[in-house]
Design an enzyme around this catalytic site. Structure first.
Site, mmCIF file in Angstrom:
data_model
loop_
_atom_site.group_PDB
_atom_site.id
_atom_site.type_symbol
_atom_site.label_atom_id
_atom_site.label_comp_id
_atom_site.label_asym_id
_atom_site.label_seq_id
_atom_site.Cartn_x
_atom_site.Cartn_y
_atom_site.Cartn_z
ATOM 1 N N THR A 107 1.013 -1.032 -0.155
ATOM 2 C CA THR A 107 -0.173 -0.082 -0.166
ATOM 3 C C THR A 107 1.383 0.912 0.040
ATOM 4 O OG1 THR A 107 -1.270 -1.019 1.477
ATOM 5 C CG2 THR A 107 -1.296 1.279 1.219
ATOM 6 N N THR A 182 1.851 -4.143 4.502
ATOM 7 C CA THR A 182 1.973 -4.360 5.830
ATOM 8 C C THR A 182 1.593 -5.330 5.844
ATOM 9 O OG1 THR A 182 -0.357 -3.188 6.276
ATOM 10 C CG2 THR A 182 1.189 -1.787 6.325
ATOM 11 N N ASP A 183 0.943 -6.331 5.218
ATOM 12 C CA ASP A 183 0.168 -7.990 6.054
ATOM 13 C C ASP A 183 0.968 -8.803 6.056
ATOM 14 O OD1 ASP A 183 -2.186 -6.722 4.876
ATOM 15 O OD2 ASP A 183 -1.979 -8.510 3.293
ATOM 16 N N LYS A 261 1.660 -7.700 12.751
ATOM 17 C CA LYS A 261 0.504 -6.990 12.854
ATOM 18 C C LYS A 261 -0.559 -7.736 13.315
ATOM 19 C CE LYS A 261 -2.282 -5.109 8.534
ATOM 20 N NZ LYS A 261 -2.597 -5.209 7.361
HETATM 21 N N1 ASP Z 1 -2.365 -6.102 1.358
HETATM 22 C C1 ASP Z 1 -1.383 -5.042 1.260
HETATM 23 C C2 ASP Z 1 0.457 -5.437 1.525
HETATM 24 O O1 ASP Z 1 0.543 -6.986 2.272
HETATM 25 C C3 ASP Z 1 -1.667 -4.301 2.531
HETATM 26 C C4 ASP Z 1 -0.352 -3.307 2.961
HETATM 27 O O2 ASP Z 1 0.210 -2.604 2.143
HETATM 28 O O3 ASP Z 1 -0.534 -2.207 4.266
HETATM 29 O O4 ASP Z 1 0.792 -5.227 0.328
#
Ligand code: ASP
Length: 449
Positions: A107, A182-183, A261
């Protein structure tokens, strides 16, 4: 690369909804204002993916709302122009430190696609840096794309490529920032911690919960805090830097081995588990370190990973076949997320639990050929396999208790089995506290901190 709602997933809205939309000449992807029950919201019309009678609008704060057509007033708004940040030219400032930003996607490297309202990983490093010009005041910045993908798609092979890239380039920089989805950032941070042991520079992973082109994005602050931390601390090693709270006042830097997370969408979703964060950092450059000892050992890039490793959650009704199936397809390591102190249903106490004995024998069989490590799905607190007879019997069956998050244990097991083919050596490495991954003293203050 695009995610979200495209192609076959798009279904038509109901005739009633279509009529309202047609009246205002609003199509999917258009900006609109919606008034319902006296409340006005603005956002982007999304395609229908569920109930055809519910209008889906992606609000500017990133959330989708579903609205039924009764009593609704909608108005088309001007479509925002895609203004890309101006490319900036940086003069190298010899008095400043130099940071390499490695982009992997997620993201933080995304923007909203105004045609679909979904989020795409499409921001170049230059766009990202240009949209956070304050970075240039902190350090000389260099940026490169390593991958352009959401982190749920990353493979252990990507961790190894990233580790190799860092091992090859780190000497030329004062620190490295890795932008990442973040995942799974906490898996990558654990992998880099094991693969880049004693790296003498800071390697700070940064993500964001809202894409960089949104007003509410947390990307800029997380990046600035990471850069300030690199410039103003003596830290060396792998860590994750993310918002500490819901206000934009500071970030926490978490150990790459003890972070997780903990919320699907909050900007402060990252928490250190069973330890306190390494530091509290502000965008203006204040750094409050907690107890920290810089590693003094020699840098050892140990970049290997055995992919036949699984992370398996124990649950009521757990069937021995769930575990056995991994053995049958040649898996060499299993991390169990046990219940409570590190348990699995192995006690045959009545007719209904007779099959639990089979789980115990499958475990015994599998620990002869491979490794089964036990963590706790409680996440916080000791894995204590000497407290109840269940834990003791599991240990006698060869299960190894490990004091880590299930994700860090999964990464460690894959990494350990990538280092050696010798099962006894691998078992000893699983028990050994190689990088401080096994928490010896749980900090009571850290619970839900
Ligand atoms: N699904 C995304 C990822 O992990 C979510 C994010 O970046 O926050 O790439």
């Amino acid at each position: 690369m695009s995610v979200g709602i495209k192609g076959d997933d798009i279904m038509d809205y109901s005739p009633a909804v279509k009529k309202i939309l047609a009246k205002e000449k609003i199509e999917v992807g258009n900006r609109l204002s919606v008034e319902k029950g006296g409340k006005i919201s603005e956002g982007v019309l999304m395609p229908n993916t569920g109930d055809p009678n519910v209008l889906v609008v992606k609000l500017d704060n990133g959330y989708n709302v579903g609205l039924t057509p009764e009593g609704i007033k909608i108005k088309k708004l001007a479509q925002p122009k895609r203004v890309l940040p101006k490319k900036m030219k940086y003069e190298r400032d010899e008095s400043k430190k130099t940071i390499l930003i490695l982009h992997t996607g997620g993201t933080i490297a995304s923007r909203i696609d105004y045609e679909t309202g979904a989020v795409n990983t499409s921001i170049t490093p230059e766009d990202l840096i240009a949209s956070v010009p304050e970075l240039a005041a902190i350090a000389n910045i260099r940026a490169e794309i390593v991958f352009q993908m959401f982190s749920e798609d990353l493979e252990p092979d990507h961790w190894m490529l990233l580790a190799k890239k860092i091992a090859q380039d780190y000497e030329r920089y004062d620190g490295i920032i890795v932008t990442h989805g973040t995942d799974t950032i906490h898996y990558t941070s654990a992998a880099l911690s094991f693969m880049l042991q004693n790296i003498p520079k800071p390697v700070i992973l940064v993500g964001s919960q809202r894409s960089s082109d949104r007003g509410s994005s947390d990307a800029a602050m997380n990046l600035l805090c990471a850069a300030q931390f690199i410039v103003n601390s003596n830290f060396a090693g792998v860590a994750v830097c993310m918002h500490a709270n819901m206000d934009d006042d500071y970030c926490y830097v978490h150990s790459g081995l003890h972070v997780r997370k903990m919320h699907t969408s909050r900007r402060d979703s990252f928490r250190s588990i069973d330890v306190m964060p390494i530091a509290k950092v502000s965008t203006s450059g204040t750094v409050e370190m907690s107890e920290y000892k810089k590693p003094s050992g020699e840098f050892k890039p140990l970049i290997a990973f055995e992919k036949k490793v699984a992370l398996v959650k124990v649950h009521p009704g757990f069937n021995h076949r769930e575990l056995e199936s991994y053995g049958k397809i040649g898996y060499r390591g299993i991390v169990l997320e046990g219940t409570g102190l590190g348990h699995a249903p192995i006690n045959a106490v009545d007719k209904l639990t007779k099959h639990h004995a089979l789980l115990l024998s499958v475990i015994k069989k599998m620990t002869k050929k491979g490794i089964i490590a036990m963590t706790s799905q409680c996440l916080y607190g000791k894995v204590g396999m000497n407290v109840y007879s269940t834990g003791r019997v599991l240990q006698e069956a060869g299960v190894i208790p490990v004091q880590m998050t299930p994700e860090a244990a999964f990464v460690k097991l894959g990494w350990v089995l990538g280092q050696t083919k010798n099962l006894e050596v691998a078992k000893n490495l699983m028990v050994e506290n190689i990088m401080g991954e096994q928490i010896e003293r749980i900090d009571p203050k850290a619970f839900l901190f």
